[in-house]
Design a protein around this motif. Structure first.
Motif, short mmCIF file in Angstrom:
data_model
loop_
_atom_site.label_atom_id
_atom_site.label_comp_id
_atom_site.label_asym_id
_atom_site.label_seq_id
_atom_site.Cartn_x
_atom_site.Cartn_y
_atom_site.Cartn_z
N LEU A 1 28.28 -2.89 29.27
CA LEU A 1 27.44 -3.14 30.44
C LEU A 1 26.80 -1.83 30.91
CD1 LEU A 1 26.38 -4.85 32.82
CD2 LEU A 1 28.58 -4.42 33.95
N ILE A 2 27.60 -0.79 30.99
CA ILE A 2 27.08 0.52 31.43
C ILE A 2 26.05 1.04 30.43
CG2 ILE A 2 27.72 2.94 31.84
CD1 ILE A 2 30.36 1.78 33.08
N SER A 3 26.30 0.88 29.15
CA SER A 3 25.33 1.31 28.13
C SER A 3 24.00 0.58 28.29
CB SER A 3 25.88 1.05 26.72
OG SER A 3 26.98 1.88 26.46
N LEU A 4 24.07 -0.71 28.57
CA LEU A 4 22.86 -1.49 28.77
C LEU A 4 22.09 -0.99 29.98
CD1 LEU A 4 21.85 -4.71 27.86
CD2 LEU A 4 22.21 -4.77 30.31
N LEU A 5 22.79 -0.69 31.07
CA LEU A 5 22.14 -0.18 32.28
C LEU A 5 21.51 1.19 32.04
CD1 LEU A 5 24.83 -1.26 34.90
CD2 LEU A 5 22.58 -2.31 34.53
N LEU A 6 22.19 2.02 31.25
CA LEU A 6 21.65 3.35 30.95
C LEU A 6 20.37 3.25 30.12
CD1 LEU A 6 24.93 5.31 30.17
CD2 LEU A 6 23.36 5.71 32.09
N GLU A 7 20.28 2.25 29.27
CA GLU A 7 19.06 2.04 28.48
C GLU A 7 17.90 1.58 29.36
OE1 GLU A 7 19.76 -0.65 25.24
OE2 GLU A 7 21.41 0.55 24.46
N LYS A 8 18.22 0.81 30.37
CA LYS A 8 17.19 0.18 31.20
C LYS A 8 16.73 1.06 32.37
CE LYS A 8 16.06 -4.34 32.92
NZ LYS A 8 16.42 -5.72 32.96
N TYR A 9 17.62 1.89 32.90
CA TYR A 9 17.32 2.68 34.10
C TYR A 9 17.50 4.17 33.84
CZ TYR A 9 17.74 -1.88 36.34
OH TYR A 9 17.58 -3.20 36.68
N GLU A 10 16.71 4.97 34.54
CA GLU A 10 16.85 6.41 34.47
C GLU A 10 17.91 6.84 35.48
OE1 GLU A 10 13.36 8.86 34.53
OE2 GLU A 10 12.20 7.33 33.51
N VAL A 11 19.11 7.07 34.97
CA VAL A 11 20.24 7.45 35.82
C VAL A 11 21.19 8.29 34.98
CG1 VAL A 11 21.50 5.31 35.31
CG2 VAL A 11 22.01 6.56 37.40
N GLU A 12 21.88 9.21 35.64
CA GLU A 12 22.86 10.03 34.94
C GLU A 12 24.04 9.14 34.53
OE1 GLU A 12 22.69 13.27 34.05
OE2 GLU A 12 20.62 13.15 34.78
N PRO A 13 24.59 9.33 33.32
CA PRO A 13 25.70 8.49 32.86
C PRO A 13 26.89 8.46 33.82
CG PRO A 13 24.83 9.77 31.05
CD PRO A 13 24.13 10.25 32.29
N GLU A 14 27.26 9.60 34.38
CA GLU A 14 28.42 9.64 35.29
C GLU A 14 28.15 8.83 36.55
OE1 GLU A 14 26.81 12.58 34.29
OE2 GLU A 14 28.13 12.89 32.58
N GLN A 15 26.93 8.95 37.07
CA GLN A 15 26.57 8.21 38.28
C GLN A 15 26.55 6.70 37.99
OE1 GLN A 15 22.63 9.01 39.79
NE2 GLN A 15 23.11 8.16 41.79
N CYS A 16 26.00 6.32 36.85
CA CYS A 16 25.94 4.91 36.47
C CYS A 16 27.35 4.33 36.34
CB CYS A 16 25.18 4.76 35.16
SG CYS A 16 24.95 3.05 34.65
N GLU A 17 28.23 5.07 35.66
CA GLU A 17 29.60 4.59 35.48
C GLU A 17 30.31 4.46 36.82
OE1 GLU A 17 33.77 6.23 33.68
OE2 GLU A 17 31.96 6.61 32.48
N GLU A 18 30.21 5.48 37.65
CA GLU A 18 30.90 5.46 38.94
C GLU A 18 30.42 4.32 39.83
OE1 GLU A 18 30.95 8.13 42.97
OE2 GLU A 18 30.87 9.21 41.07
N GLN A 19 29.11 4.16 39.92
CA GLN A 19 28.56 3.12 40.80
C GLN A 19 28.80 1.72 40.24
OE1 GLN A 19 24.52 4.16 41.81
NE2 GLN A 19 25.19 5.92 43.01
N THR A 20 28.74 1.57 38.93
CA THR A 20 29.02 0.26 38.33
C THR A 20 30.47 -0.13 38.53
OG1 THR A 20 27.28 0.59 36.67
CG2 THR A 20 28.94 -1.08 36.18
N MET A 21 31.37 0.81 38.32
CA MET A 21 32.80 0.53 38.49
C MET A 21 33.10 0.19 39.96
SD MET A 21 34.15 0.71 35.49
CE MET A 21 35.87 1.18 35.39
N THR A 22 32.50 0.91 40.89
CA THR A 22 32.71 0.63 42.31
C THR A 22 32.21 -0.77 42.66
OG1 THR A 22 32.55 2.97 42.90
CG2 THR A 22 32.12 1.38 44.66
N PHE A 23 31.02 -1.11 42.17
CA PHE A 23 30.44 -2.43 42.43
C PHE A 23 31.32 -3.53 41.84
CE2 PHE A 23 27.36 -5.84 41.24
CZ PHE A 23 26.95 -6.19 42.52
N LEU A 24 31.78 -3.35 40.61
CA LEU A 24 32.64 -4.36 39.98
C LEU A 24 33.96 -4.51 40.74
CD1 LEU A 24 32.02 -3.58 36.20
CD2 LEU A 24 31.22 -5.58 37.49
N ARG A 25 34.54 -3.41 41.18
CA ARG A 25 35.79 -3.49 41.97
C ARG A 25 35.56 -4.32 43.23
NH1 ARG A 25 36.15 2.06 40.55
NH2 ARG A 25 37.75 2.37 38.98
N GLN A 26 34.42 -4.11 43.90
CA GLN A 26 34.12 -4.87 45.12
C GLN A 26 34.00 -6.36 44.80
OE1 GLN A 26 30.58 -2.82 46.38
NE2 GLN A 26 31.72 -1.35 47.62
#
Length: 96
Positions: A61-86
């Motif tokens: 999922l994170i790899s797919l988001l990184l392909e689609k959006y311009e975001v740093e990998p660490e930021q994408c992982e952190e924010q995705t994990m936080t969102f999924l936890r919520q």
């Protein structure tokens, strides 16, 4: 305290059933029939929601988001994990 202490990139996540989702001006909004709450997932949250309709490994999922959006990998992982936890804490998503 979060119900989800550990969430790993290797785990699979998917939507739980019983939610009514609609698009409103480019953002996803959802009603959880189970808990009677409304949620505004936003546009990016809506993208994640669409991607987890079927089980998906978080890492993929994170790899797919990184392909689609311009975001740093660490930021994408952190924010995705936080969102999924919520979402998991709210009973909207399950992780295995």
């Amino acid at each position: 305290m979060s119900k989800v202490e550990q969430l790993s990139l290797k785990q699979t996540v998917k939507q739980m059933e019983g939610n009514i989702v609609s698009d409103m001006n480019g953002e996803k909004v959802m009603l959880s029939v189970k808990n009677g709450k409304y949620y505004n997932l936003g546009s990016l949250g809506g993208e994640i929601w669409d991607q987890i309709k079927e089980p998906v490994v978080i890492e993929d999922l994170i790899s797919l988001l990184l392909e689609k959006y311009e975001v740093e990998p660490e930021q994408c992982e952190e924010q995705t994990m936080t969102f999924l936890r919520q979402l998991i804490d709210e009973g909207l998503v399950e992780a295995k």
